[in-house]
Design an enzyme around this catalytic site. Structure first.
Site, mmCIF file in Angstrom:
data_model
loop_
_atom_site.group_PDB
_atom_site.id
_atom_site.type_symbol
_atom_site.label_atom_id
_atom_site.label_comp_id
_atom_site.label_asym_id
_atom_site.label_seq_id
_atom_site.Cartn_x
_atom_site.Cartn_y
_atom_site.Cartn_z
ATOM 1 N N LYS A 192 3.007 9.170 -8.520
ATOM 2 C CA LYS A 192 1.586 8.813 -8.565
ATOM 3 C C LYS A 192 0.772 10.002 -9.060
ATOM 4 O O LYS A 192 0.816 11.082 -8.491
ATOM 5 C CB LYS A 192 1.115 8.401 -7.170
ATOM 6 C CG LYS A 192 -0.389 8.139 -7.058
ATOM 7 C CD LYS A 192 -0.795 7.891 -5.619
ATOM 8 C CE LYS A 192 -2.303 7.848 -5.459
ATOM 9 N NZ LYS A 192 -2.719 7.729 -4.046
ATOM 10 N N ASP B 115 -9.436 11.405 -6.690
ATOM 11 C CA ASP B 115 -9.660 10.092 -6.100
ATOM 12 C C ASP B 115 -10.945 10.083 -5.283
ATOM 13 O O ASP B 115 -10.980 10.586 -4.167
ATOM 14 C CB ASP B 115 -8.473 9.703 -5.219
ATOM 15 C CG ASP B 115 -8.636 8.316 -4.599
ATOM 16 O OD1 ASP B 115 -9.455 7.536 -5.118
ATOM 17 O OD2 ASP B 115 -7.940 8.021 -3.611
ATOM 18 N N LYS C 15 -15.104 7.165 -0.799
ATOM 19 C CA LYS C 15 -14.675 7.871 0.396
ATOM 20 C C LYS C 15 -15.850 8.634 1.013
ATOM 21 O O LYS C 15 -16.826 8.950 0.326
ATOM 22 C CB LYS C 15 -13.582 8.885 0.049
ATOM 23 C CG LYS C 15 -12.288 8.295 -0.451
ATOM 24 C CD LYS C 15 -11.326 9.406 -0.859
ATOM 25 C CE LYS C 15 -10.003 8.843 -1.351
ATOM 26 N NZ LYS C 15 -9.188 8.293 -0.261
ATOM 27 N N ASP D 295 -4.194 14.261 -4.803
ATOM 28 C CA ASP D 295 -3.684 12.895 -4.883
ATOM 29 C C ASP D 295 -2.701 12.715 -6.037
ATOM 30 O O ASP D 295 -2.168 11.625 -6.236
ATOM 31 C CB ASP D 295 -4.843 11.908 -5.008
ATOM 32 C CG ASP D 295 -4.531 10.556 -4.381
ATOM 33 O OD1 ASP D 295 -3.590 10.485 -3.573
ATOM 34 O OD2 ASP D 295 -5.234 9.579 -4.692
ATOM 35 N N ASP E 283 -10.166 1.836 -3.086
ATOM 36 C CA ASP E 283 -9.532 3.076 -2.631
ATOM 37 C C ASP E 283 -8.046 2.877 -2.361
ATOM 38 O O ASP E 283 -7.356 3.803 -1.958
ATOM 39 C CB ASP E 283 -10.247 3.598 -1.375
ATOM 40 C CG ASP E 283 -9.867 5.037 -1.052
ATOM 41 O OD1 ASP E 283 -9.453 5.766 -1.986
ATOM 42 O OD2 ASP E 283 -9.982 5.443 0.123
ATOM 43 N N GLU F 216 -5.895 2.435 -4.724
ATOM 44 C CA GLU F 216 -5.621 2.452 -6.164
ATOM 45 C C GLU F 216 -4.219 2.922 -6.507
ATOM 46 O O GLU F 216 -3.683 2.560 -7.559
ATOM 47 C CB GLU F 216 -6.651 3.337 -6.886
ATOM 48 C CG GLU F 216 -6.347 4.820 -6.929
ATOM 49 C CD GLU F 216 -6.298 5.492 -5.552
ATOM 50 O OE1 GLU F 216 -5.544 6.473 -5.398
ATOM 51 O OE2 GLU F 216 -6.990 5.039 -4.624
ATOM 52 N N ARG G 60 -1.287 2.191 -5.366
ATOM 53 C CA ARG G 60 -0.317 1.098 -5.511
ATOM 54 C C ARG G 60 -0.558 0.302 -6.795
ATOM 55 O O ARG G 60 0.354 -0.304 -7.333
ATOM 56 C CB ARG G 60 -0.375 0.192 -4.272
ATOM 57 C CG ARG G 60 -1.686 -0.512 -4.061
ATOM 58 C CD ARG G 60 -1.882 -0.998 -2.632
ATOM 59 N NE ARG G 60 -2.158 0.114 -1.735
ATOM 60 C CZ ARG G 60 -2.368 -0.020 -0.419
ATOM 61 N NH1 ARG G 60 -2.310 -1.222 0.139
ATOM 62 N NH2 ARG G 60 -2.618 1.027 0.332
#
Length: 506
Positions: A251, A256, A263, A274, A333, A335, A337
């Site tokens: 990933k 993010d 967030k 991230d 959030d 995202e 996956r």
């Protein structure tokens, strides 16, 4: 940092020229007549030193010892875990010193795990981030000699540890870069540079090419950012063309915000981490080119930012993934996956032996396991066992969590094939069950590293995990021997154009 493995007994260590001599002391220490043994024996008898892990005693200009500084460090039973604790404590104490050469004397009778722990523990504790500092503090420690009773016997473990240290540091450095430096474009450039330097094959795709492939879920996440998405494919071919590869999927969310489902602002700066999964894949490849195992490995990295903008994807949107499955977005959030599912579908074309994805995926995994073990999910018991064993050997442990079908019930929706989130309960498992839908055609494992990819607080920074685990797993697969691709045919090419040629990024 230059590491060397050398046959050394305590008497030889006493005459070794170095700035610092680090002597690891076990609970069953046997005294000899040499200066080092006499010093240790006197310290133990006076109870100034305990052989417990992390206990240190410093000496200066000890009689009969060439090194001006001597550190005695307890390491308990001499196992890898105890040696790592001892080395980290001692190396940490040297970070502010001017020492350039360190000799580490391992206790007689310690095994390969102690050699590995000494190398990786020293590298980890002496690492200093300097990339974006105007007046960087210099890293003084240049040379580390690992002294063992028989260097020839520990040679293989030493080379593996040294490769792991290189890969872990590479991943840490990428993870620590600020998000305006470590963009998706930068990740593509790092992959290309590594490929050119070490004979790998690389392909870096931009948004137009990603769209042509049909990765609608991935590109939807990228829509809100001015930074263009990148899809990176790396190929390490150390075995025959007919041997099925292992595919690592990382990933690569380089920052993010949470998107429209934004967030809280507190600690949002840590969302530069991230892309820890992407960094670990690149770090693992950096280690592979050091070791050169006879194995085929593919690295896939979907990379973009998740930003709020007028063009951002939003709750209620329906996305069409590369697999053809439709996804209802209930929270932007979630995202990670959404970019991974397209990469996992893309992995099928390689006819893989196994696919492992690595992602800072859920806060729920942090709640479940803290920052000690990475969460691990697997559809194949043998693969799960191999990853657990690799993590234990590398002192980079993981813990298997369930994949029961009932956990996917909350992902049902009236408007698409699947929703991207469910309720709060079992969040790490639910996220894994979402990914599971896209991995039906090969053995698959998912490593949730949200709790282990970085540290917060005063020690804030990337850890480089789970490079150690992944490298240990891959080396074990080399020893086991890789099967041929399905039907005895070579694995398929990455795309319609030659994988060895970098395609222009849009």
């Amino acid at each position: 940092m230059d590491f060397e493995l050398k046959t050394l007994a305590p008497a030889g260590a006493a005459t070794e020229k170095a700035d610092v001599l680090l002597v690891l002391v076990t609970e069953g220490f046997q005294a000899g007549k040499d200066p080092v043994s006499r010093l240790v024996s006197a310290a133990l008898q006076a109870r100034d030193l305990e052989p417990k892990p992390g206990k240190l005693l410093h000496a200066y200009r000890a009689e009969g010892i060439a090194a001006p500084r001597v550190i005695l460090a307890g390491c308990g039973d001499g196992s890898g875990k105890r040696v790592q604790s001892a080395v980290q404590a001692a190396a940490g104490a040297l970070r502010s010193s001017a020492a350039k050469k360190l000799v580490i004397l391992l206790p007689a009778g310690t095994g390969d795990d102690a050699v590995r722990a000494a190398v990786c523990g020293t590298a980890e504790s002496s690492y200093v981030y300097v990339a974006t500092k105007s007046k960087p503090e210099g890293r003084e420690l240049k040379k580390v000699v690992i002294g063992v009773a028989d260097a020839a016997a520990g040679k293989q473990a030493f080379h593996r540890a040294r490769a792991a240290a290189v890969g872990i540091e590479f991943a840490r450095e990428l993870g620590n870069l600020p998000p305006n430096y470590a963009t998706p474009t930068r990740l593509g450039e790092e992959a290309t540079r590594m490929a050119k330097s070490h004979g790998l094959q690389v392909e870096v795709l931009g948004p137009k090419e990603i769209a042509r492939i049909g990765m609608g879920s991935f590109l939807s996440v990228a829509k809100g950012s001015a930074e263009p998405a990148r899809f990176i494919t790396l190929r390490y071919e150390g075995a025959g063309k007919g041997e099925a590869p292992i595919v690592l999927v990382g990933k690569g969310i380089t920052f993010d915000t949470g998107g429209i489902s934004i967030k809280p602002s507190a600690e949002m700066d840590e969302m530069k981490f991230d892309m820890g999964g992407a960094a670990s894949v690149l770090g693992t490849f950096r280690a592979l080119v050091e070791l050169k195992p006879k194995l085929n490995v593919i690295g896939l990295i979907p990379s973009c930012e998740n930003m709020p903008d007028g063009s951002s994807y939003k709750p209620g949107d329906i996305l069409t993934s590369l697999s053809g499955q439709t996804i209802e977005v209930l929270n932007t959030d979630a995202e990670g996956r959404l970019i991974l599912c397209d990469a996992l579908t893309y992995a099928e074309r390689f006819k893989p032996r196994a696919v492992i994805d690595i992602a800072t995926l859920t806060g729920a995994c942090v709640v479940a396991l803290g920052n000690v073990r990475s969460g691990m999910f697997a559809t194949d018991d043998a693969l799960a066992q191999q990853l657990v064993q690799a993590g234990d050997a590398a002192l980079d442990p993981c813990w298997r969590l369930p994949l029961d079908d009932e956990y996917a019930e909350g992902l049902k929706t009236n408007f698409a094939d699947v929703a991207n989130v469910a309720g709060r309960a079992g969040g790490a498992v639910v996220a894994a069950k979402f990914l599971h839908r896209f991995t039906q055609n090969y053995p698959w494992a998912h490593l949730d590293i949200a709790g282990t990819a970085w540290k917060g607080g005063p020690a804030k920074g990337s850890t480089g995990r789970p490079v150690g685990l992944l490298l240990e797993y891959l080396v074990a697969q080399e020893a086991a021997g890789a099967p041929r691709a399905a039907g005895g045919k070579p694995a398929a090419k990455a795309a319609t154009k030659p994988a060895g040629r970098r395609r222009a990024a849009a």
